[in-house]
Scaffold this active site. Structure first.
Site, PDB file in Angstrom:
ATOM      1  N   ALA A  66      -2.327  -5.662   5.803  1.00 27.96           N
ATOM      2  CA  ALA A  66      -1.895  -5.136   6.964  1.00 27.96           C
ATOM      3  C   ALA A  66      -0.617  -4.911   6.858  1.00 27.96           C
ATOM      4  CB  ALA A  66      -2.235  -6.197   8.200  1.00 27.96           C
ATOM      5  N   ASN A  81      -3.945 -13.716   5.402  1.00 21.87           N
ATOM      6  CA  ASN A  81      -3.727 -13.414   4.098  1.00 21.87           C
ATOM      7  C   ASN A  81      -2.553 -12.792   3.817  1.00 21.87           C
ATOM      8  OD1 ASN A  81      -6.689 -13.836   2.391  1.00 21.87           O
ATOM      9  ND2 ASN A  81      -7.501 -13.244   4.460  1.00 21.87           N
ATOM     10  N   HIS A  88       3.143  -8.468  12.737  1.00 27.01           N
ATOM     11  CA  HIS A  88       3.726  -9.300  11.389  1.00 27.01           C
ATOM     12  C   HIS A  88       5.153  -8.723  11.348  1.00 27.01           C
ATOM     13  CE1 HIS A  88      -0.418 -10.139  10.404  1.00 27.01           C
ATOM     14  NE2 HIS A  88      -0.544  -8.770  10.371  1.00 27.01           N
TER      15      HIS A  88
END
Length: 262
Positions: free
Chosen positions: A118, A190, A238
């Protein structure tokens, strides 16, 4: 033609096959099988399904293996793929945060390919890191509160996340390293291990396995992860920041959930 073996046959695998449909239709890629726990639960695809005990048989048909099954499966089967000499594309990058699996995944003779998932910007991050220009790496991940509920949480902790409202504002759940984060939130961060992979120091081509393992361990210790629950979140967020002698880099990603499995 490249023969691709899938480890797992769930949402990630189905999305992958859909995205590869142009290459499959042109005969450039062929799905030669999938390794699953229970073949009876996966219908009748146009390729064979194998149980884990038949992994060696499945590998004989493959040029490359794509792991789509989660951290536990990556730890269990990934080393066998690497040892067979097949290249392994790892989506559950969190497997590298586990001390027992790390050496086997890095040992060869097969090549390990780590996906960025991502997040992105790995070219800039790697260039700065390999030049010795990165001293600090931080990742702040915000997700919908109920998506962060974990089996290890107490009933009260889980209920707090389930009942969190926008008026409560963001709730900081965790601060620590990727190694610690992946143990608590194995399906959510992850990307933190992928970030450590991207910000490793440069090693000589003939570096030993021990040197490569130690290099990744240093990178995992350098990344600081913050996980935030946010009842107002509709997208996963993020925020990456690196700083050091090379300067400062910031990357901001907002990711939509998978339509197959939000």
């Amino acid at each position: 033609m490249t023969n691709v073996l899938l480890l797992g046959h769930g949402a990630i695998a189905h999305d992958l096959i859909r995205l590869l449909s142009p290459e499959i239709s042109r005969g450039e890629v062929h799905i030669c099988g999938a390794v699953v726990r229970d073949p009876s639960k996966h219908g009748d695809p146009a390729y064979p399904l194998y149980v884990a005990e038949r992994l060696d048989e499945a590998l004989a048909e493959a040029d490359v293996v794509v792991e789509c099954a989660g951290v536990a499966a990556a730890m269990a089967m990934g080393p066998r793929v690497i040892a067979s000499g097949r290249d392994l594309i790892l989506t559950s990058v969190g497997a590298l945060a586990h001390e027992d699996a790390r050496p086997d995944l890095l040992s060869g003779p097969g090549k390990l390919v780590v996906t960025n998932g991502a997040i992105g910007g790995f070219d800039a991050l790697a260039a700065a890191s390999q030049a010795g220009g990165v001293d600090e790496v931080t990742l702040r991940t915000s997700k919908l509160a109920r998506a962060l509920v974990q089996p290890w949480m107490s009933a009260a902790e889980a209920e707090r996340l389930e009942m969190l409202t926008e008026a409560d504002g963001p709730l900081e759940l965790f601060v620590g390293t990727p190694t610690e984060a992946i143990k608590k939130f194995p399906s959510n961060v992850n990307v933190s291990v992928a970030l450590a992979w991207a910000t490793q120091d440069l090693l000589p081509k003939d570096a030993s396995l021990a040197e490569r393992v130690a290099n990744l361990e240093r990178a995992l210790e350098r990344v600081q992860v913050t996980i935030v629950a946010d009842a107002a979140a509709t997208l996963s967020e993020h925020l990456i920041r690196t700083s050091g002698r090379a300067g400062t880099c910031e990357f901001h990603f907002l990711n939509a959930p998978s339509p197959t499995n939000p």
